[in-house]
Scaffold this motif. Structure first.
Motif, PDB file in Angstrom:
ATOM      1  N   LYS A  36      16.563   0.048 -19.212  1.00 30.31           N
ATOM      2  CA  LYS A  36      15.596   1.159 -19.285  1.00 30.31           C
ATOM      3  C   LYS A  36      14.148   0.641 -19.254  1.00 30.31           C
ATOM      4  O   LYS A  36      13.277   1.201 -18.580  1.00 30.31           O
ATOM      5  CB  LYS A  36      15.821   1.965 -20.556  1.00 30.31           C
ATOM      6  N   MET A  37      13.923  -0.458 -20.036  1.00 29.77           N
ATOM      7  CA  MET A  37      12.573  -1.009 -20.084  1.00 29.77           C
ATOM      8  C   MET A  37      12.149  -1.570 -18.732  1.00 29.77           C
ATOM      9  O   MET A  37      10.988  -1.436 -18.312  1.00 29.77           O
ATOM     10  CB  MET A  37      12.506  -2.117 -21.154  1.00 29.77           C
ATOM     11  N   LYS A  38      13.144  -2.190 -18.011  1.00 28.55           N
ATOM     12  CA  LYS A  38      12.824  -2.727 -16.678  1.00 28.55           C
ATOM     13  C   LYS A  38      12.446  -1.598 -15.709  1.00 28.55           C
ATOM     14  O   LYS A  38      11.515  -1.712 -14.905  1.00 28.55           O
ATOM     15  CB  LYS A  38      14.011  -3.523 -16.139  1.00 28.55           C
ATOM     16  N   LYS A  39      13.242  -0.487 -15.802  1.00 28.31           N
ATOM     17  CA  LYS A  39      12.930   0.651 -14.932  1.00 28.31           C
ATOM     18  C   LYS A  39      11.517   1.190 -15.216  1.00 28.31           C
ATOM     19  O   LYS A  39      10.738   1.500 -14.305  1.00 28.31           O
ATOM     20  CB  LYS A  39      13.949   1.753 -15.140  1.00 28.31           C
ATOM     21  N   LYS A  40      11.192   1.316 -16.496  1.00 28.19           N
ATOM     22  CA  LYS A  40       9.861   1.809 -16.864  1.00 28.19           C
ATOM     23  C   LYS A  40       8.776   0.871 -16.370  1.00 28.19           C
ATOM     24  O   LYS A  40       7.718   1.286 -15.881  1.00 28.19           O
ATOM     25  CB  LYS A  40       9.760   1.982 -18.377  1.00 28.19           C
ATOM     26  N   GLU A  41       9.063  -0.463 -16.509  1.00 26.42           N
ATOM     27  CA  GLU A  41       8.066  -1.433 -16.055  1.00 26.42           C
ATOM     28  C   GLU A  41       7.849  -1.352 -14.542  1.00 26.42           C
ATOM     29  O   GLU A  41       6.727  -1.476 -14.042  1.00 26.42           O
ATOM     30  CB  GLU A  41       8.510  -2.851 -16.444  1.00 26.42           C
ATOM     31  N   ARG A  42       9.013  -1.135 -13.793  1.00 25.41           N
ATOM     32  CA  ARG A  42       8.879  -1.002 -12.347  1.00 25.41           C
ATOM     33  C   ARG A  42       8.030   0.225 -11.959  1.00 25.41           C
ATOM     34  O   ARG A  42       7.166   0.164 -11.081  1.00 25.41           O
ATOM     35  CB  ARG A  42      10.271  -0.881 -11.716  1.00 25.41           C
ATOM     36  N   LYS A  43       8.334   1.328 -12.662  1.00 26.62           N
ATOM     37  CA  LYS A  43       7.543   2.549 -12.365  1.00 26.62           C
ATOM     38  C   LYS A  43       6.050   2.338 -12.652  1.00 26.62           C
ATOM     39  O   LYS A  43       5.171   2.719 -11.875  1.00 26.62           O
ATOM     40  CB  LYS A  43       8.060   3.715 -13.182  1.00 26.62           C
ATOM     41  N   ARG A  44       5.759   1.726 -13.798  1.00 22.25           N
ATOM     42  CA  ARG A  44       4.362   1.458 -14.142  1.00 22.25           C
ATOM     43  C   ARG A  44       3.709   0.490 -13.152  1.00 22.25           C
ATOM     44  O   ARG A  44       2.546   0.663 -12.770  1.00 22.25           O
ATOM     45  CB  ARG A  44       4.283   0.880 -15.556  1.00 22.25           C
ATOM     46  N   ALA A  45       4.506  -0.496 -12.745  1.00 20.69           N
ATOM     47  CA  ALA A  45       3.958  -1.455 -11.767  1.00 20.69           C
ATOM     48  C   ALA A  45       3.644  -0.776 -10.439  1.00 20.69           C
ATOM     49  O   ALA A  45       2.616  -1.051  -9.789  1.00 20.69           O
ATOM     50  CB  ALA A  45       4.949  -2.598 -11.557  1.00 20.69           C
ATOM     51  N   LYS A  46       4.551   0.158 -10.015  1.00 22.79           N
ATOM     52  CA  LYS A  46       4.294   0.918  -8.773  1.00 22.79           C
ATOM     53  C   LYS A  46       3.006   1.746  -8.891  1.00 22.79           C
ATOM     54  O   LYS A  46       2.174   1.793  -7.973  1.00 22.79           O
ATOM     55  CB  LYS A  46       5.471   1.832  -8.479  1.00 22.79           C
ATOM     56  N   LYS A  47       2.875   2.425 -10.032  1.00 19.84           N
ATOM     57  CA  LYS A  47       1.652   3.231 -10.234  1.00 19.84           C
ATOM     58  C   LYS A  47       0.403   2.357 -10.211  1.00 19.84           C
ATOM     59  O   LYS A  47      -0.619   2.714  -9.626  1.00 19.84           O
ATOM     60  CB  LYS A  47       1.740   3.971 -11.567  1.00 19.84           C
ATOM     61  N   ILE A  48       0.519   1.177 -10.880  1.00 16.67           N
ATOM     62  CA  ILE A  48      -0.640   0.273 -10.919  1.00 16.67           C
ATOM     63  C   ILE A  48      -0.980  -0.205  -9.512  1.00 16.67           C
ATOM     64  O   ILE A  48      -2.146  -0.280  -9.120  1.00 16.67           O
ATOM     65  CB  ILE A  48      -0.349  -0.917 -11.863  1.00 16.67           C
ATOM     66  N   ARG A  49       0.086  -0.528  -8.694  1.00 15.81           N
ATOM     67  CA  ARG A  49      -0.167  -0.984  -7.322  1.00 15.81           C
ATOM     68  C   ARG A  49      -0.851   0.119  -6.495  1.00 15.81           C
ATOM     69  O   ARG A  49      -1.766  -0.140  -5.718  1.00 15.81           O
ATOM     70  CB  ARG A  49       1.157  -1.397  -6.660  1.00 15.81           C
ATOM     71  N   LYS A  50      -0.301   1.340  -6.664  1.00 18.44           N
ATOM     72  CA  LYS A  50      -0.917   2.466  -5.931  1.00 18.44           C
ATOM     73  C   LYS A  50      -2.393   2.631  -6.302  1.00 18.44           C
ATOM     74  O   LYS A  50      -3.266   2.814  -5.448  1.00 18.44           O
ATOM     75  CB  LYS A  50      -0.164   3.763  -6.215  1.00 18.44           C
ATOM     76  N   LEU A  51      -2.651   2.585  -7.625  1.00 14.31           N
ATOM     77  CA  LEU A  51      -4.040   2.725  -8.067  1.00 14.31           C
ATOM     78  C   LEU A  51      -4.908   1.583  -7.547  1.00 14.31           C
ATOM     79  O   LEU A  51      -6.050   1.789  -7.106  1.00 14.31           O
ATOM     80  CB  LEU A  51      -4.102   2.772  -9.600  1.00 14.31           C
ATOM     81  N   GLU A  52      -4.344   0.363  -7.580  1.00 17.19           N
ATOM     82  CA  GLU A  52      -5.116  -0.777  -7.081  1.00 17.19           C
ATOM     83  C   GLU A  52      -5.399  -0.653  -5.584  1.00 17.19           C
ATOM     84  O   GLU A  52      -6.492  -0.968  -5.111  1.00 17.19           O
ATOM     85  CB  GLU A  52      -4.353  -2.074  -7.374  1.00 17.19           C
ATOM     86  N   LYS A  53      -4.354  -0.168  -4.822  1.00  9.89           N
ATOM     87  CA  LYS A  53      -4.570   0.042  -3.386  1.00  9.89           C
ATOM     88  C   LYS A  53      -5.661   1.089  -3.128  1.00  9.89           C
ATOM     89  O   LYS A  53      -6.539   0.918  -2.274  1.00  9.89           O
ATOM     90  CB  LYS A  53      -3.261   0.469  -2.723  1.00  9.89           C
ATOM     91  N   LYS A  54      -5.577   2.195  -3.896  1.00 13.46           N
ATOM     92  CA  LYS A  54      -6.602   3.260  -3.717  1.00 13.46           C
ATOM     93  C   LYS A  54      -7.994   2.754  -4.066  1.00 13.46           C
ATOM     94  O   LYS A  54      -8.978   3.045  -3.386  1.00 13.46           O
ATOM     95  CB  LYS A  54      -6.261   4.470  -4.578  1.00 13.46           C
ATOM     96  N   ILE A  55      -8.078   1.975  -5.170  1.00 19.59           N
ATOM     97  CA  ILE A  55      -9.381   1.449  -5.590  1.00 19.59           C
ATOM     98  C   ILE A  55      -9.930   0.495  -4.543  1.00 19.59           C
ATOM     99  O   ILE A  55     -11.112   0.549  -4.157  1.00 19.59           O
ATOM    100  CB  ILE A  55      -9.249   0.754  -6.964  1.00 19.59           C
ATOM    101  N   ALA A  56      -9.031  -0.376  -4.020  1.00 23.77           N
ATOM    102  CA  ALA A  56      -9.490  -1.324  -2.998  1.00 23.77           C
ATOM    103  C   ALA A  56      -9.900  -0.603  -1.716  1.00 23.77           C
ATOM    104  O   ALA A  56     -10.904  -0.939  -1.072  1.00 23.77           O
ATOM    105  CB  ALA A  56      -8.365  -2.337  -2.708  1.00 23.77           C
TER     106      ALA A  56
END
Length: 580
Positions: free
Chosen positions: A497-517
């Motif tokens: 469960k924690m890995k799944k949550k971490e993956r989701k958070r990592a995806k959101k962070i990547r999306k935000l980083e892509k948008k910011i860049a």
């Protein structure tokens, strides 16, 4: 100019008609005559240049027509005054060539000739055309006659005007005979008068013929008209000791001086105030003092006389003044009665009642003292003027008023950043749905940093929990293996469960980083494009460069635009006039 027109004789018109092969000469139309008249008036007023003769000299427009017009025999083709100046010997000889007129005294006839006039004996005419008185003894039957023949003028050698000129053969020397005759008459009168006084010394000189001082009042004096019975002084007759108007300012571009009427309407020295100047122009004198009052009285007298009231300004000034006062009084009464009648009929008297001047001009007796910086030292500060509109009214759950937020050329609410007026406030919107501005970019960067910190903390807690579970499993006994297996299964499930949550958070962070860049790249590209465009325009067209080339021209920020919109002058504001 009509005074400089040259009148063509009939013979010249006929000659021109024959030479131009039956072409009719151009006649002046009514429009041409009107333009010539306007040009003449403009030249007299000084607004148009004067006419120029053949030698390039100006011709005074006030010269009479009988002086400016050249005679027919001069043959002038334009405006000229050459015929008024002393003639040269060559020109004088040409002008003295005139057709002979009268009788030919070079030959004397004493006997009657065949074919001559039977009455006088001249060969130039017949008896029926003779202008001599009928003689008792005709020349035909007389033994000796003394007669002269007339000059016969041929039509080919003399034109129409020259043949009919009454002074063509006149000799100016003949005028001396008339003068001598008058002098002889005056001499005889004086001799008769002297003899009469010698014979009768007591004779009075009261007779109408002899008394020369009887009509002394009718003698024309300088500065008067020719008609002595109605003596009128010349307009603007200047006293010799006074300074001439054209000497007040010798600049040719100063006030215009009309020499004919001796008038200068404008001020010759405009820099000097009219009240202090010795001469400020006739227009200043004409419209100063009681001149305008006198003019209005004269106008009232004319209008009253036109409507049947027998009144005159000079004959009855008191009556005219009383009538004018009564007229003004009745006029004001009529205006007030008309106003009252309209208010009584339609209402609205409350709008005509003005508040006191103290309220209109905001005058009070309160004393307020300010420092150099503008702060109040003594007294109460003047309250700010409020508008007639409601202020700080919050509607539809909003925490700020409409117009408190500005972005992208639009106004909105600051609390929810909504651009729809009178919308319901739902709180701050999702950052992804908001338009990307500089402030939004900063908030996104902060949010991404917070997410990264949260992930790090969660990883630390998961590792600690795994270490605790392994130590507990090693120290437990065999009896507790089932419980440990259950705990292990739960741990694995928790890990997944924690890995799944971490993956989701990592995806959101990547999306935000892509948008910011991506947004950073877009901003950098837009800035670079603006800089390239600015450099290109400055290189291509130097004229578009600002006046101060050392000044760094930058586009205003959103904060500066918002500040300018808040402080700019609004002409449509109804309180603007009140604030003044």
């Amino acid at each position: 100019m009509s005074s400089q027109t040259v009148r063509n004789p009939v013979s010249q018109i006929i000659h021109n008609k024959e030479t131009l092969d039956d072409e009719e000469p151009k006649k002046k139309s009514r429009e041409d005559w009107r333009k010539a008249k306007e040009l003449e008036e403009a030249r007299k007023a000084g607004t148009a240049p004067a006419a120029v003769d053949e030698e390039g000299r100006d011709i005074n427009p006030h010269i009479p027509q009988y002086i400016s017009n050249a005679p027919w025999y001069y043959g002038a083709q334009g405006p000229t005054l050459k015929h008024q100046r002393p003639q040269r010997s060559e020109d004088r000889g040409e002008l003295e060539k005139r057709a002979p007129k009268g009788v030919d005294t070079s030959r004397l006839v004493t006997k009657f000739r065949k074919g001559a006039c039977e009455n006088c004996g001249a060969m130039t005419h017949k008896r029926k055309d003779c202008l001599e008185r009928p003689r008792k003894l005709l020349a035909r039957y007389s033994e000796s006659i003394v007669v002269h023949d007339e000059f016969i003028i041929k039509e080919e050698s003399v034109n129409y005007d020259e043949k009919r000129d009454r002074w063509s053969s006149y000799d100016p020397a003949c005028h001396k005979e008339i003068i001598e005759e008058y002098e002889k008459v005056e001499e005889t009168k004086r001799q008769l008068k002297a003899e009469k006084l010698k014979n009768d010394p007591d004779a009075e000189l009261s007779d109408d013929d002899n008394n020369e001082d009887k009509y002394v009042d009718e003698v024309d004096m300088p500065g008067t008209k020719v008609d002595s019975k109605q003596r009128i002084t010349v307009r603007n007759l200047r006293i010799r000791e006074d300074t001439a108007k054209y000497l007040r300012n010798l600049d040719p571009n100063s006030a215009y001086y009309d020499p004919k009427t001796r008038s200068m309407r404008d001020n010759p020295n405009p820099k000097v105030p009219a009240e202090e100047a010795e001469f400020a122009g006739e227009n200043f004198v004409r419209f100063s003092g009681d001149t305008t009052k006198h003019a209005t009285a004269q106008l009232f007298a004319w209008e009253a006389h036109g409507k049947g009231v027998d009144v005159h300004l000079l004959a009855e000034p008191t009556k005219l003044e009383l009538l004018q006062k009564e007229y003004e009084k009745k006029k004001e009464q009529f205006k007030s009665s008309t106003k009252d009648h309209i208010v009584e009929k339609y209402g609205g008297d409350e709008h005509l009642q003005a508040p006191p001047k103290s309220l209109l001009l905001a005058q009070t007796e309160e004393y307020i003292e300010y420092s150099r910086s503008g702060k109040v030292i003594k007294g109460m500060e003047k309250p700010k003027a409020r508008s007639i509109y409601e202020e700080d009214v919050l509607v539809n759950n909003h925490m700020s008023i409409w117009g408190s937020y500005y972005n992208g050329g639009r106004w909105g609410y600051k609390c929810c950043k909504s651009f729809i007026k009178n919308s319901y406030c739902v709180g701050l919107k999702d950052p992804e749905a908001m338009p990307e501005t500089s402030t939004d970019m900063e908030s996104k960067e902060r949010l991404a940093d917070d997410i990264i910190l949260c992930t790090k903390q969660t990883k630390g807690t998961v590792n600690d929990h795994s270490e605790i579970s392994s130590s507990s499993s090693s120290s437990s006994s065999s009896e507790e293996e089932k419980e440990l297996q259950k705990a292990a299964l739960e741990n694995t499930k928790n890990k997944k469960k924690m890995k799944k949550k971490e993956r989701k958070r990592a995806k959101k962070i990547r999306k935000l980083e892509k948008k910011i860049a991506k947004s950073k790249k877009q901003m950098e590209q837009s800035k670079s494009q603006e800089g390239l465009k600015r450099d290109k325009t400055e290189v291509d067209d130097e004229r578009k460069r600002p006046y101060n080339s050392m000044y760094d021209v930058k586009a205003p920020t959103e904060e500066e635009i918002e500040d300018w919109q808040r402080k700019r002058r609004r002409e449509e504001d109804p309180m603007l006039q009140f604030m003044k």
